[in-house]
Design an enzyme around this catalytic site. Structure first.
Site, PDB file in Angstrom:
ATOM      1  N   HIS A 306       0.603  -1.056   0.066  1.00 17.63           N
ATOM      2  CA  HIS A 306       0.120   0.139  -0.130  1.00 17.63           C
ATOM      3  C   HIS A 306       0.920   1.106  -0.141  1.00 17.63           C
ATOM      4  CE1 HIS A 306      -3.241   3.007   1.254  1.00 17.63           C
ATOM      5  NE2 HIS A 306      -3.995   1.740   0.798  1.00 17.63           N
ATOM      6  N   ASP A 363      -7.958  -5.278   0.122  1.00 20.18           N
ATOM      7  CA  ASP A 363      -8.455  -6.066  -0.901  1.00 20.18           C
ATOM      8  C   ASP A 363      -8.234  -7.610  -0.778  1.00 20.18           C
ATOM      9  OD1 ASP A 363      -9.619  -3.969  -2.331  1.00 20.18           O
ATOM     10  OD2 ASP A 363      -7.674  -3.289  -2.869  1.00 20.18           O
TER      11      ASP A 363
HETATM   12  N1  ACO Z   1       4.282  -7.524  -4.844  1.00 17.57           N
HETATM   13  C1  ACO Z   1       5.648  -7.551  -4.981  1.00 17.57           C
HETATM   14  N2  ACO Z   1       6.322  -6.472  -4.917  1.00 17.57           N
HETATM   15  C2  ACO Z   1       5.658  -5.359  -4.468  1.00 17.57           C
HETATM   16  C3  ACO Z   1       4.259  -5.240  -4.233  1.00 17.57           C
HETATM   17  C4  ACO Z   1       3.621  -6.438  -4.345  1.00 17.57           C
HETATM   18  N3  ACO Z   1       1.986  -6.356  -4.297  1.00 17.57           N
HETATM   19  N4  ACO Z   1       3.960  -3.880  -3.883  1.00 17.57           N
HETATM   20  C5  ACO Z   1       5.015  -3.337  -4.033  1.00 17.57           C
HETATM   21  N5  ACO Z   1       6.173  -4.106  -4.205  1.00 17.57           N
HETATM   22  C6  ACO Z   1       7.395  -3.691  -4.222  1.00 17.57           C
HETATM   23  C7  ACO Z   1       7.963  -2.980  -5.686  1.00 17.57           C
HETATM   24  O1  ACO Z   1       8.401  -3.816  -6.509  1.00 17.57           O
HETATM   25  C8  ACO Z   1       8.910  -1.992  -5.343  1.00 17.57           C
HETATM   26  O2  ACO Z   1      10.305  -2.477  -5.338  1.00 17.57           O
HETATM   27  P1  ACO Z   1      11.466  -1.922  -5.348  1.00 17.57           P
HETATM   28  O3  ACO Z   1      11.682  -0.776  -4.378  1.00 17.57           O
HETATM   29  O4  ACO Z   1      12.486  -3.092  -5.511  1.00 17.57           O
HETATM   30  O5  ACO Z   1      11.312  -1.423  -6.858  1.00 17.57           O
HETATM   31  C9  ACO Z   1       8.541  -1.691  -3.684  1.00 17.57           C
HETATM   32  O6  ACO Z   1       7.603  -2.791  -3.207  1.00 17.57           O
HETATM   33  C10 ACO Z   1       7.583  -0.494  -3.627  1.00 17.57           C
HETATM   34  O7  ACO Z   1       6.821  -0.449  -4.511  1.00 17.57           O
HETATM   35  P2  ACO Z   1       6.048   0.818  -5.278  1.00 17.57           P
HETATM   36  O8  ACO Z   1       5.131   0.596  -6.538  1.00 17.57           O
HETATM   37  O9  ACO Z   1       6.836   2.052  -5.281  1.00 17.57           O
HETATM   38  O10 ACO Z   1       5.036   1.356  -3.900  1.00 17.57           O
HETATM   39  P3  ACO Z   1       3.972   2.139  -4.172  1.00 17.57           P
HETATM   40  O11 ACO Z   1       3.515   2.791  -2.801  1.00 17.57           O
HETATM   41  O12 ACO Z   1       4.073   3.156  -5.379  1.00 17.57           O
HETATM   42  O13 ACO Z   1       2.776   1.092  -4.663  1.00 17.57           O
HETATM   43  C11 ACO Z   1       0.674  -0.210  -4.518  1.00 17.57           C
HETATM   44  C12 ACO Z   1       1.705   0.689  -3.813  1.00 17.57           C
HETATM   45  C13 ACO Z   1       0.517   0.356  -5.953  1.00 17.57           C
HETATM   46  C14 ACO Z   1      -0.460  -0.441  -3.853  1.00 17.57           C
HETATM   47  C15 ACO Z   1       1.697  -1.551  -4.675  1.00 17.57           C
HETATM   48  O14 ACO Z   1       2.048  -2.109  -3.567  1.00 17.57           O
HETATM   49  C16 ACO Z   1       0.950  -2.459  -5.598  1.00 17.57           C
HETATM   50  O15 ACO Z   1       0.725  -2.510  -6.941  1.00 17.57           O
HETATM   51  N6  ACO Z   1       0.047  -3.517  -4.865  1.00 17.57           N
HETATM   52  C17 ACO Z   1      -0.663  -4.386  -5.664  1.00 17.57           C
HETATM   53  C18 ACO Z   1      -1.784  -3.860  -5.971  1.00 17.57           C
HETATM   54  C19 ACO Z   1      -2.784  -3.728  -4.821  1.00 17.57           C
HETATM   55  O16 ACO Z   1      -3.162  -4.613  -4.182  1.00 17.57           O
HETATM   56  N7  ACO Z   1      -3.280  -2.468  -4.760  1.00 17.57           N
HETATM   57  C20 ACO Z   1      -4.474  -1.943  -3.883  1.00 17.57           C
HETATM   58  C21 ACO Z   1      -4.172  -1.034  -2.955  1.00 17.57           C
HETATM   59  S1  ACO Z   1      -5.278  -0.773  -1.691  1.00 17.57           S
HETATM   60  C22 ACO Z   1      -6.423   0.105  -2.432  1.00 17.57           C
HETATM   61  O17 ACO Z   1      -6.312   0.814  -3.517  1.00 17.57           O
HETATM   62  C23 ACO Z   1      -7.554   0.077  -1.931  1.00 17.57           C
END
Ligand code: ACO
Length: 429
Positions: A306, A363
């Site tokens: 998140h 979720d």
């Molecule tokens: N699985 C694997 N790796 C992940 C995940 C994941 N679900 N989420 C983040 N990471 C990793 C990224 O690859 C990144 O790694 P790096 O630093 O080596 O490049 C690091 O964690 C940070 O990720 P970001 O994308 O920069 O974090 P951000 O805060 O932008 O993203 C997000 C948050 C979009 C929710 C992300 O965690 C994600 O895509 N999760 C899966 C989708 C999801 O469940 N979304 C629901 C959000 S809740 C809502 O909207 C109600």
């Protein structure tokens, strides 16, 4: 306001900016005069360090996993409150007294029907249209039906539009579902609760009475409360940005629905359930964990991570308990729940997820509950939109009444071509 300031030195000149203090949470550097003082912009794609507004509605401490609506913890609201009470709280700032709540429930129930002509509007969609496509269109189209509540300068019209949106969303979402399966639309039944009425309009048929299952009704109440608002997330910011230009509330909420549709936001519960089904059995979890960790694989563990929570999403805990309750009540033995529980444990103990502070979000379990109740996956985001409408209208109202509100207009770091001379087509080399 504090006496504290932040100083930025540029080319030997010091620029001083005030530091603002909220009631709780991090202090904020006020950079409104940044460009005027320094001739520079700030650069913050994704707004990870940028506060876009003052708000008194929702507070999140992502490090500690805290979520408060108007100061009340989300788990207390999910356990003890009704969705109508939470809606009132978000809109008006205080928990209602009994007579205020009764009046609010009565008012909302008086707006649950949609204009009869909207039913013909649905027929313009293909039967296999995604419910979110229908929701975007129909909610935007409300502005063509309710002209008497689109003057945003009139607080009374703003409140009528807010009540209309909260009241009509269940009807609109249920109609989208009924349309997709070719069943007749059901009119609302105002003798039922907000969630009971929605369940009946979705799963009832005119030929038979519909009995609302209290466990399912309670699960829906919790799901709606858990999704009601979440500070300045992408869709809420979209609603505020659309509203900042003076657009009418129905158009603004339609823009929020469009933003929510994406898999990184509201579409994640659908994506999470699809992923769990694809994994299928616990033995395959390590393969997916490895893919999530692989930099060359775009796969992410859906329902994990998140932008704000770097700890357990407090909503995920309530969601997990609710999933247990609903599956037991409905006698559903879905292997996907075993996969989810096991995946959660494996990920929570894995170095990659620990280091990046990736925890289950709201979720992760919600799709399992909704699927057990009988909703097809493409309705999940529509339900999220239904519940989040309350937060969107509360935030929109707050923005319109904020004397500091201006049209939202970010700047950019331009990396394109500098000025050059136009060359007629025949002379281009
Ligand atoms: N699985 C694997 N790796 C992940 C995940 C994941 N679900 N989420 C983040 N990471 C990793 C990224 O690859 C990144 O790694 P790096 O630093 O080596 O490049 C690091 O964690 C940070 O990720 P970001 O994308 O920069 O974090 P951000 O805060 O932008 O993203 C997000 C948050 C979009 C929710 C992300 O965690 C994600 O895509 N999760 C899966 C989708 C999801 O469940 N979304 C629901 C959000 S809740 C809502 O909207 C109600």
């Amino acid at each position: 306001m504090t006496d504290k300031t932040a100083t930025l030195g540029v080319d030997g000149n010091n620029h001083v900016f005030p530091i603002l203090e909220g009631s709780v949470g991090p202090e904020v550097v006020d950079i409104r005069k940044f460009y005027a003082e320094t001739g520079m912009f700030t650069y913050d794609p994704g707004f990870t360090s940028t506060g876009s507004c003052r708000s008194a509605i929702t507070y999140i401490d992502g490090e500690k996993g805290i979520l408060l609506h108007r100061g009340y913890p989300i788990d207390q609201l999910a356990e003890q409150s009704s969705f109508m009470e939470v809606a009132y709280l978000l809109l008006h700032g205080e928990l209602p007294k009994k007579d205020e709540l009764d009046k609010f429930v009565y008012t909302i129930s008086r707006h649950t029907m949609v204009h009869e002509q909207l039913a013909t509007f649905y027929r313009g969609f293909r039967r296999d249209a995604h419910p979110m496509a229908i929701m975007c269109g129909v909610v935007g189209a409300l502005s063509a039906f309710y002209h008497d509540s689109t003057d945003i300068t009139d607080p009374e019209q703003r409140m009528i539009a807010s009540h209309r949106l909260i009241a009509k969303m269940p009807t609109i979402a249920a109609m989208a579902y009924k349309y997709s399966i070719g069943q007749p639309f059901l009119y609302p039944d105002n003798s039922l609760s907000y969630t009971g009425n929605f369940l009946r309009m979705t799963f009832g048929v005119p030929a038979e009475p519909y009995r609302v299952n209290p466990i399912v009704e309670n699960a829906m109440r919790r799901i709606f409360i858990l999704h009601a608002d979440h500070e300045q997330n992408a869709s809420t910011s979209t609603v505020r940005l659309a509203g900042s230009s003076g657009a009418n509330p129905f158009a603004c909420i339609a823009s929020g629905i469009a933003c929510l549709w994406g898999p990184a936001h509201g579409g994640a519960n659908e994506a999470a359930l699809n992923m769990l089904r694809e994994i299928g059995r616990p033995e395959r979890i390590p393969e997916y964990i490895a893919r999530a960790k692989d930099k060359d694989d775009p796969f992410r563990l859906m329902g994990f991570g998140h932008r704000v929570y770097k700890n357990f999403d407090p909503r995920a805990k309530v969601m997990k308990e609710t999933a247990e309750e609903v599956l037991k009540e409905l006698g559903v033995n879905d292997p996907v729940f075993d996969v989810a529980r096991e995946l959660e444990q494996i990920a929570l103990n894995d170095e990659y997820f620990i280091e990046k502070k990736l925890y289950p979000n709201v979720d992760f379990y919600s799709g399992i509950i909704l699927s057990a109740i009988g909703f097809p996956t493409d309705m999940f985001t529509a339900l999220f939109a239904l519940a989040r409408t309350v937060g969107w209208v509360a935030q929109w109202n707050e923005m319109i009444s904020d004397p500091e509100q201006k049209i939202g207009r970010p700047r950019q770091l331009y990396v394109g071509s500098p000025q050059r001379e136009y060359v007629p087509v025949g002379q281009r080399g």
